[in-house]
Write a protein that holds these residues in place. Sequence first.
Motif, mmCIF file in Angstrom:
data_model
loop_
_atom_site.group_PDB
_atom_site.id
_atom_site.type_symbol
_atom_site.label_atom_id
_atom_site.label_comp_id
_atom_site.label_asym_id
_atom_site.label_seq_id
_atom_site.Cartn_x
_atom_site.Cartn_y
_atom_site.Cartn_z
ATOM 1 N N ARG A 95 0.793 -1.225 0.000
ATOM 2 C CA ARG A 95 0.000 0.000 0.000
ATOM 3 C C ARG A 95 0.828 1.280 0.000
ATOM 4 O O ARG A 95 0.258 2.387 0.006
ATOM 5 C CB ARG A 95 -0.936 0.017 1.219
ATOM 6 C CG ARG A 95 -2.023 -1.053 1.179
ATOM 7 C CD ARG A 95 -3.004 -0.774 0.058
ATOM 8 N NE ARG A 95 -4.034 -1.804 -0.064
ATOM 9 C CZ ARG A 95 -3.978 -2.841 -0.899
ATOM 10 N NH1 ARG A 95 -2.916 -2.992 -1.676
ATOM 11 N NH2 ARG A 95 -4.958 -3.708 -0.940
ATOM 12 N N ARG A 242 -7.557 3.673 7.983
ATOM 13 C CA ARG A 242 -7.832 4.618 6.888
ATOM 14 C C ARG A 242 -6.594 4.802 6.015
ATOM 15 O O ARG A 242 -6.688 4.783 4.782
ATOM 16 C CB ARG A 242 -8.295 5.953 7.462
ATOM 17 C CG ARG A 242 -8.688 6.983 6.393
ATOM 18 C CD ARG A 242 -9.288 8.225 7.011
ATOM 19 N NE ARG A 242 -8.334 8.924 7.862
ATOM 20 C CZ ARG A 242 -8.385 8.913 9.200
ATOM 21 N NH1 ARG A 242 -9.318 8.241 9.843
ATOM 22 N NH2 ARG A 242 -7.490 9.586 9.914
ATOM 23 N N ARG A 245 -5.966 1.627 4.027
ATOM 24 C CA ARG A 245 -7.170 1.147 3.340
ATOM 25 C C ARG A 245 -7.521 -0.269 3.752
ATOM 26 O O ARG A 245 -7.822 -1.145 2.942
ATOM 27 C CB ARG A 245 -6.982 1.253 1.821
ATOM 28 C CG ARG A 245 -6.899 2.707 1.335
ATOM 29 C CD ARG A 245 -6.661 2.800 -0.156
ATOM 30 N NE ARG A 245 -5.258 2.575 -0.482
ATOM 31 C CZ ARG A 245 -4.838 1.899 -1.552
ATOM 32 N NH1 ARG A 245 -5.712 1.343 -2.369
ATOM 33 N NH2 ARG A 245 -3.552 1.769 -1.786
ATOM 34 N N SER A 247 -9.893 -3.054 5.731
ATOM 35 C CA SER A 247 -11.328 -3.261 5.945
ATOM 36 C C SER A 247 -11.707 -2.914 7.371
ATOM 37 O O SER A 247 -10.892 -3.024 8.294
ATOM 38 C CB SER A 247 -11.695 -4.720 5.670
ATOM 39 O OG SER A 247 -11.376 -5.074 4.340
#
Length: 253
Positions: A95, A242, A245, A247
């Motif tokens: 990420r 956040r 990202r 869940s």
Amino acid sequence: MRLVDAHLHVVDPAFPLVPNDGFVPDPFTVADYRARVAGLDVVGGAVVSGSFQAFDQTYLLDALARLGPGFVGVTQLPADVPDAEVLRLDAAGVRAVRVNLRRGGSAPLADLDRLARRVHELAGWHTELYVDGRDLAALAPVLHPLPQVVVDHLGLHADGLPDLLALVETGAVVKATGFGRVELDVADTARQVLAVDPGALVAGTDLPSTRARRPFADTDLDLLAQAAGEHAEAVFEGNARRLYRLSPPPPQP
């Protein structure tokens, strides 16, 4: 309190390791990590590539597969990495890209702007920086316009705090990690970051604390929780979910 561990390293000698200034860390495998945090309520985290792993992705993909859902990767990439490779890594759970301005082993400063913008446009990744806060003033023209920047270890030094807070005002996130590395008042720094933006601080262990003056201690999280006060749940879990990202967590029983 549940923790999304926003900064951990896996050092597995089954995969390539590159000496950094002659240093190669001791092994710290996924099994070692799980054993060390068994007493903490870790519900996810970010595996961060170190200088000694350079551009190797094999260890990271293996670690993410072993750690399972809730864990993501922060990797080092050359500026000329093919688009297809970024998308492949994204599909595997990476990420963010890391630029290690302190230890090297990553893309250099000259490539930072181009690389940060490329991975953000391709996959929505942000850029994480291992940087001394005292260097942030000189880097401000490059860093402030970037789409999303994360600074490791509270910026390391108290003298860089004003420039760190200025970066937070532009949307940067700060990792409250590596307390054995820093030269600053951890609680005061955390409170000042939260005063600018309660969504801008995330927590992590920095295990195995490679080359730190002292390793992570569970009491580091107690100190951070006290400093964060009403924002503790966000700092320990919500902000990192956040940022990476992740869940939403399952409902509490």
